[in-house]
Design a protein around this motif. Structure first.
Motif, PDB file in Angstrom:
ATOM      1  N   VAL B  28      37.290  24.286  -3.513  1.00  0.00           N
ATOM      2  CA  VAL B  28      35.995  24.740  -4.041  1.00  0.00           C
ATOM      3  C   VAL B  28      35.991  24.691  -5.566  1.00  0.00           C
ATOM      4  O   VAL B  28      35.068  24.143  -6.192  1.00  0.00           O
ATOM      5  CB  VAL B  28      35.682  26.172  -3.561  1.00  0.00           C
ATOM      6  CG1 VAL B  28      34.488  26.747  -4.316  1.00  0.00           C
ATOM      7  CG2 VAL B  28      35.393  26.180  -2.080  1.00  0.00           C
ATOM      8  N   VAL B  31      35.757  21.179  -6.766  1.00  0.00           N
ATOM      9  CA  VAL B  31      34.394  20.622  -6.647  1.00  0.00           C
ATOM     10  C   VAL B  31      33.506  21.141  -7.787  1.00  0.00           C
ATOM     11  O   VAL B  31      32.729  20.401  -8.376  1.00  0.00           O
ATOM     12  CB  VAL B  31      33.800  20.973  -5.278  1.00  0.00           C
ATOM     13  CG1 VAL B  31      32.304  20.746  -5.269  1.00  0.00           C
ATOM     14  CG2 VAL B  31      34.450  20.147  -4.198  1.00  0.00           C
ATOM     15  N   LEU B  32      33.672  22.458  -8.087  1.00  0.00           N
ATOM     16  CA  LEU B  32      32.777  23.053  -9.076  1.00  0.00           C
ATOM     17  C   LEU B  32      33.139  22.663 -10.497  1.00  0.00           C
ATOM     18  O   LEU B  32      32.269  22.589 -11.358  1.00  0.00           O
ATOM     19  CB  LEU B  32      32.803  24.577  -8.946  1.00  0.00           C
ATOM     20  CG  LEU B  32      32.163  25.141  -7.673  1.00  0.00           C
ATOM     21  CD1 LEU B  32      32.183  26.664  -7.714  1.00  0.00           C
ATOM     22  CD2 LEU B  32      30.733  24.630  -7.508  1.00  0.00           C
ATOM     23  N   VAL B 101      29.954  12.751 -12.818  1.00  0.00           N
ATOM     24  CA  VAL B 101      28.735  13.217 -12.148  1.00  0.00           C
ATOM     25  C   VAL B 101      27.733  13.851 -13.123  1.00  0.00           C
ATOM     26  O   VAL B 101      26.553  13.967 -12.824  1.00  0.00           O
ATOM     27  CB  VAL B 101      29.044  14.232 -11.026  1.00  0.00           C
ATOM     28  CG1 VAL B 101      29.738  13.551  -9.879  1.00  0.00           C
ATOM     29  CG2 VAL B 101      29.844  15.396 -11.563  1.00  0.00           C
ATOM     30  N   GLN B 102      28.222  14.267 -14.311  1.00  0.00           N
ATOM     31  CA  GLN B 102      27.307  14.871 -15.278  1.00  0.00           C
ATOM     32  C   GLN B 102      26.248  13.873 -15.736  1.00  0.00           C
ATOM     33  O   GLN B 102      25.174  14.274 -16.189  1.00  0.00           O
ATOM     34  CB  GLN B 102      28.084  15.365 -16.518  1.00  0.00           C
ATOM     35  CG  GLN B 102      29.095  16.445 -16.231  1.00  0.00           C
ATOM     36  CD  GLN B 102      28.468  17.784 -15.892  1.00  0.00           C
ATOM     37  OE1 GLN B 102      27.806  17.906 -14.878  1.00  0.00           O
ATOM     38  NE2 GLN B 102      28.701  18.778 -16.733  1.00  0.00           N
ATOM     39  N   LEU B 104      24.693  11.938 -13.819  1.00  0.00           N
ATOM     40  CA  LEU B 104      23.669  11.744 -12.783  1.00  0.00           C
ATOM     41  C   LEU B 104      22.647  12.911 -12.818  1.00  0.00           C
ATOM     42  O   LEU B 104      22.571  13.717 -11.905  1.00  0.00           O
ATOM     43  CB  LEU B 104      24.320  11.692 -11.400  1.00  0.00           C
ATOM     44  CG  LEU B 104      25.391  10.636 -11.228  1.00  0.00           C
ATOM     45  CD1 LEU B 104      26.021  10.743  -9.859  1.00  0.00           C
ATOM     46  CD2 LEU B 104      24.801   9.257 -11.422  1.00  0.00           C
ATOM     47  N   ASN B 105      21.917  12.984 -13.908  1.00  0.00           N
ATOM     48  CA  ASN B 105      20.960  14.099 -14.003  1.00  0.00           C
ATOM     49  C   ASN B 105      19.521  13.604 -14.147  1.00  0.00           C
ATOM     50  O   ASN B 105      18.696  14.218 -14.776  1.00  0.00           O
ATOM     51  CB  ASN B 105      21.349  15.014 -15.174  1.00  0.00           C
ATOM     52  CG  ASN B 105      21.342  14.256 -16.476  1.00  0.00           C
ATOM     53  OD1 ASN B 105      21.125  13.044 -16.474  1.00  0.00           O
ATOM     54  ND2 ASN B 105      21.570  14.956 -17.562  1.00  0.00           N
ATOM     55  N   LEU B 107      17.363  13.248 -11.674  1.00  0.00           N
ATOM     56  CA  LEU B 107      16.449  13.902 -10.729  1.00  0.00           C
ATOM     57  C   LEU B 107      16.103  15.309 -11.196  1.00  0.00           C
ATOM     58  O   LEU B 107      16.541  16.303 -10.640  1.00  0.00           O
ATOM     59  CB  LEU B 107      17.101  13.979  -9.349  1.00  0.00           C
ATOM     60  CG  LEU B 107      16.980  12.736  -8.490  1.00  0.00           C
ATOM     61  CD1 LEU B 107      17.742  12.954  -7.200  1.00  0.00           C
ATOM     62  CD2 LEU B 107      15.523  12.435  -8.192  1.00  0.00           C
TER      63      LEU B 107
END
Lengths: 652, 109
Positions: B28, B31-32, B101-102, B104-105, B107
Motif C-alpha cells: 500500500v 502504491v501511494l 504517473v505524476q 498523467l494529470n 483528466l
C-alpha cells in the motif's frame, strides 16, 4: 331531513323549462365559436331568436301555470352535487316570482338584443358582443330559475362575469378595462358575503333547497336570533354588491363604459335587480330578522338620496342614468326593509321598463351624435330624433312619478308602505324623488331642447335611429306607460293584480309576522295626500328644471371651471372613489408591495435561489479535488477503504 | 515425507498474519508513494501476494482446500491484469517518454 313533496310534472314540461336557459346558451356557443366566421346578419338572428324563443316559452309556462291553479312546482333534472348530508339537485323552481322574473328578463332581454343588432352594427366585435349577451341571458335565467341557493350563486357569478366581459367589451381602452375590473372586484366582496350566507344556511337548516330551507325556517321560534341576523346580513352583503348599495355602489356608474345596450340590460333592468330578487325569494329568512330589515331600509334610503344628489350635477347622459339606477335600487331596498316585498318587486318591474327605455333612448342619442355622451354638447335634438324624444319623454315622466305612467304607481305604493313604517325614511324618499324628477328633466331639457351645441360635423351626421332600434323603444315606452296598471292602488277601486299574484310567496312569512302583510293600515285620505305630495314634489322639480334649463338656457359649466363648493362636492361624487382609494386601495397596494418585496423576493426567492447557489458553490469548490493526479486518487481510495473498515469494526 | 500443509503448520498462524499484514502495508505504501508506474505495479502484486499467502495459510490450518483454489484464481486474474496493465504502461511510455504517473494529470477540471 324530511323531503318537501312538491307536485312533479311531466317530461314535456321539464324539457320546456330546460329549453329556456339552454337556448341562449346554444346561441352563446354558436356565436362564440363562429365569432368571425358567421355573417353579422346571422349572428344577430341567432342572438335574438334564441332569446325570443325563451320569451315565448316563458309566456307558455306562465299561461300553463295560471291554468293549472297557480301551484308552484319544482323540476328535477339530476343530482348535481352529493357529499355527506349535502344534496344539491340541478332543478328549477317554477313559482310566481320565477315566472315574473322570467317574463321580465327574457322579454326585456329580447328587446335589448333586437336594439343591439342595430346599435352595434358598425362594431367589429359584433359576434363577440352577441355571444356575451346570450351568455348573460343564460346565467340570469339560471339565477332566476334555480331551486336552491347554490344554483342561484352559479347564476349570480355568471352574470357578474358577463357584466365584467361586457363592461370591458372595448378592451383596447385601459379606462374601460379598469372599470370592468372595479365592477368585478366590488362584486366579489359582495359575493363573499353571499357565499358565507349560503354556508350558514346549510349549517343551520341542513339544506340549501328553497322549499326545505323555508319550511324549516318557518318553524323557528323567536325573532332576531343571532344566527338569522347573521344569515340575512350575509345575504344582504351579497345583494349590496350586485345591486350597488352603499358602500359597494361606485362600480355601477363606472360600468357605463360598456356598450349602451349592456347598460340597459345588465346594469339597469336585470342583473342589478338580482339582489332584490334574492331578498324577496328569501323573505321568510328576512322576516325572522327585523334588525337586518332595519339596516336594509336605512341603507336603501341613504343610497337613494346619495345617488340622487350626485345625479343632479352629472354631465354625461349615461352617468345621470347610472346614478338614477343606483338611487332607484335604493328605493327598492327601502321597500324591502319595510317588508313591502311586492311593492319592491313592482318597482323592479316598472323600473326595468322605463330605465331600459331611458338607456336605450340615451343610446339612440349617442348613436346619432357619433358617440358623444356629454350633454353639454347636445341640445335641440327633439326635431331630429322625434321617436327617441317622445319615448325618452315617456321614460322621464315615468321615472319622475307623474301619473298615469308606470313609475308613479310603483313609487307611490312603495312610499306609502315606507310612510306606514317610518316617517323619516319616507321624508328621505320624497326628497330623493324630488331630485329624481329634477335631474331627469335636466337631462331631457339639456339633450332635446334649446340650441344644438355640438360640432358642425356632428350636426351634419344627426339622424333618427333605424327601425330595429326604435321598435324596442316604442314597445318599452308602451310598457312604461301601461305597466303601472298591474298595481293600481285599492283607493281607485281596482284590485292590485301584481300584489294578489305574488301573495302566495309570503305564506310562511305571513305566518311569522301577520302584521307586516295587512293592508289598509293607512286611511284613504292619507293615501291621497301622500300621492298628492309625491306628484306635487315631482311637478315642482320639473318646473324648477324648466326655468333653469329652458327659460334661462343654462348650460353646465365646462370642465375645470370654478364651481360652488357644494356643486363641486356633488360633481366629484363626494370624493367617495378617492376615499376608497386612500382607505382601501392604497393600503392594500402598499401591503402587497411590502409582502412582495420581503416575503416573496427575500424569503421565497432567497430560499430557492440559495439552494441553487449552494449547489453551484459546492460543485465549484469540490472540482479542485479532481486534480488528475493518480496518486491523490489512490490516497483517497485507500483512506476511504480504511475508514469503511474502521467504521465497520466499531459500528458493525 | 511431510506434506506441504504439514510444513506450513510448523509455523504458528499468527506469524503468517503479521507477515502478510506487513507485506500488504508495504504494498500500500509503495502504491501511494512511488511515482514510477512499474514500481506501483509491483507493489500491487505485493499486495495480491500478501493476500494469497494468507489464504493458503488459513486453508492449510483449516484443512479446507477452497482457499487454495482461490489463490489459483487470483493468480490467473492477476496475470491477465498484468497483461493489460503493462500494455497501458507501454502506451503511456510511448506518449510521454516516461513512466512517471505524476505526468498523467490531464483528466482534471
Amino acid at each position: 331531513m324530511q323531503e318537501i313533496v312538491m307536485p312533479s310534472i311531466n317530461q314535456d314540461m321539464a324539457l320546456l323549462c330546460l329549453l329556456i336557459p339552454l337556448l341562449p346558451l346554444l346561441g352563446f356557443i354558436v356565436n362564440g365559436l363562429g365569432n368571425r366566421k358567421i355573417a353579422k346578419g346571422l349572428v344577430g338572428l341567432i342572438g335574438c331568436a334564441t332569446v325570443l324563443a325563451s320569451f315565448l316559452i316563458s309566456i307558455y309556462l306562465f299561461l300553463d301555470f295560471k291554468a293549472n291553479g297557480s301551484q308552484p312546482y319544482t323540476v328535477d333534472y339530476y343530482n348535481w352535487i352529493s357529499a355527506g348530508t349535502l344534496h344539491i339537485g340541478f332543478s328549477f323552481l317554477i313559482d310566481q316570482l320565477t315566472l315574473l322574473m322570467l317574463l321580465m328578463v327574457t322579454g326585456i332581454g329580447f328587446l335589448i338584443h333586437l336594439y343591439s343588432a342595430g346599435y352595434m352594427s358598425h362594431d367589429e366585435g359584433f359576434g363577440k358582443f352577441f355571444s356575451f349577451l346570450n351568455l348573460f341571458m343564460f346565467s340570469m335565467l339560471l339565477l332566476v330559475m334555480g331551486s336552491n341557493y347554490v344554483m342561484m350563486f352559479v347564476g349570480w357569478e355568471g352574470v357578474g362575469l358577463c357584466s365584467y366581459l361586457l363592461i370591458g367589451f372595448w378592451n383596447k381602452n385601459t379606462n374601460y378595462n379598469n372599470a370592468a375590473k372595479k365592477a368585478f372586484i366590488m362584486n366579489r366582496i359582495g359575493d363573499l358575503g353571499f357565499l358565507l350566507g349560503i354556508f350558514l344556511i346549510f349549517i343551520t337548516f341542513g339544506s340549501v333547497s328553497y322549499p326545505q330551507v323555508f319550511a324549516e325556517a318557518s318553524k323557528m321560534t323567536g325573532l332576531d336570533t343571532p344566527v338569522m341576523i347573521a344569515i340575512t346580513m350575509f345575504l344582504f352583503i351579497g345583494a349590496m354588491g350586485k345591486s350597488a348599495q352603499i358602500p359597494l355602489f361606485t362600480w355601477l356608474p363606472d360600468a357605463m363604459a360598456g356598450p349602451t345596450p349592456v347598460s340597459a340590460l345588465i346594469h339597469a333592468a336585470t342583473m342589478v335587480t338580482a339582489g332584490i330578487y334574492m331578498v324577496i325569494r328569501s323573505n321568510v329568512l328576512f322576516i325572522l330578522a327585523p334588525t337586518t330589515l332595519d339596516v336594509i331600509a336605512i341603507i336603501g334610503a341613504a343610497t337613494a338620496l346619495l345617488a340622487a344628489t350626485i345625479g343632479l350635477v352629472q354631465n354625461d347622459i349615461k352617468k345621470v342614468l347610472a346614478y338614477s339606477t343606483v338611487s332607484q335600487l335604493g328605493y327598492m331596498f327601502l321597500a324591502l326593509g319595510v317588508m313591502a316585498f311586492s311593492s319592491s318587486m313592482f318597482h323592479v318591474l316598472t323600473h326595468a321598463f322605463f330605465k331600459a327605455l331611458l338607456f336605450l333612448g340615451a343610446g339612440s342619442v349617442i348613436h346619432a351624435m357619433s358617440n358623444e355622451q356629454d350633454m353639454r354638447r347636445m341640445g335641440g335634438l327633439r326635431k331630429v330624433l322625434p321617436i327617441t324624444f317622445i319615448t325618452f319623454l315617456i321614460g322621464t315622466l315615468a321615472i319622475s312619478g307623474i301619473p298615469p305612467f308606470a313609475g308613479f304607481f310603483s313609487k307611490d305604493e312603495l312610499l306609502a308602505h315606507v310612510f306606514e313604517h317610518n316617517k323619516v325614511l319616507w321624508g328621505i324618499g320624497v326628497l330623493a324623488s324630488f331630485m329624481t324628477a329634477f335631474y331627469m328633466f335636466r337631462a331631457l331639457f339639456l339633450t332635446f331642447f334649446g340650441k344644438f351645441r355640438g360640432t358642425a360635423e356632428q350636426k351634419h351626421h344627426l339622424h333618427e335611429s333605424p327601425a330595429v332600434m326604435t321598435i324596442p323603444l316604442i314597445v318599452l315606452a308602451i310598457l312604461a306607460t301601461v305597466g303601472g296598471f298591474l298595481g293600481i292602488p285599492e283607493v281607485f277601486g281596482a284590485k292590485h293584480v301584481l300584489g294578489e299574484y305574488l301573495a302566495p310567496l309570503y305564506t310562511y312569512a305571513r305566518g311569522i309576522n301577520p302584521a307586516a302583510f295587512e293592508t289598509g293600515a293607512i286611511s284613504h285620505e292619507l293615501e291621497f295626500i301622500l300621492m298628492a305630495v309625491s306628484v306635487g314634489v315631482a311637478v315642482l322639480a320639473i318646473i324648477i328644471a324648466y326655468f333653469m334649463y329652458i327659460k334661462k338656457e343654462e348650460v353646465p359649466a365646462e370642465e375645470g371651471a370654478h364651481l360652488a363648493p357644494v356643486h363641486n362636492l356633488l360633481y366629484n361624487k363626494y370624493y367617495i372613489d378617492e376615499l376608497y382609494n386612500t382607505l382601501i386601495v392604497r393600503p392594500v397596494m402598499w401591503l402587497s408591495h411590502t409582502v412582495y418585496r420581503f416575503v416573496d423576493v427575500v424569503l421565497v426567492d432567497g430560499l430557492v435561489n440559495g439552494v441553487g447557489k449552494f449547489v453551484i458553490l459546492s460543485g465549484r469548490t469540490l472540482r479542485y479535488a479532481q486534480s488528475g493526479a493518480i496518486s491523490f486518487y489512490l490516497l483517497v481510495m485507500v483512506c476511504s477503504i480504511a475508514l469503511i473498515l474502521f467504521l465497520n469494526f466499531f459500528i458493525g | 515425507m511431510n506434506q506441504i500443509p504439514d510444513i506450513i503448520r510448523t509455523i504458528p498462524l499468527n506469524y503468517y498474519l503479521y507477515f502478510s499484514t506487513a507485506l500488504f502495508a508495504i504494498g500500500v505504501i509503495g502504491v501511494l508513494t512511488r511515482r514510477n508506474a512499474i514500481v506501483i505495479f509491483m507493489c500491487v502484486e505485493l499486495m495480491l501476494n500478501a493476500v494469497n499467502l494468507l489464504l493458503t495459510a488459513i486453508a492449510s490450518y483449516r484443512a479446507d482446500s477452497s482457499g487454495q483454489v482461490f489463490v489459483f484464481f487470483i493468480m490467473a486474474v492477476a496475470a491477465a491484469e498484468v497483461c493489460v496493465g503493462l500494455a497501458i504502461i507501454v502506451m503511456t511510455y510511448r506518449n510521454t517518454r516516461s513512466t512517471d504517473v505524476q505526468l498523467l494529470n490531464e483528466l482534471k477540471w
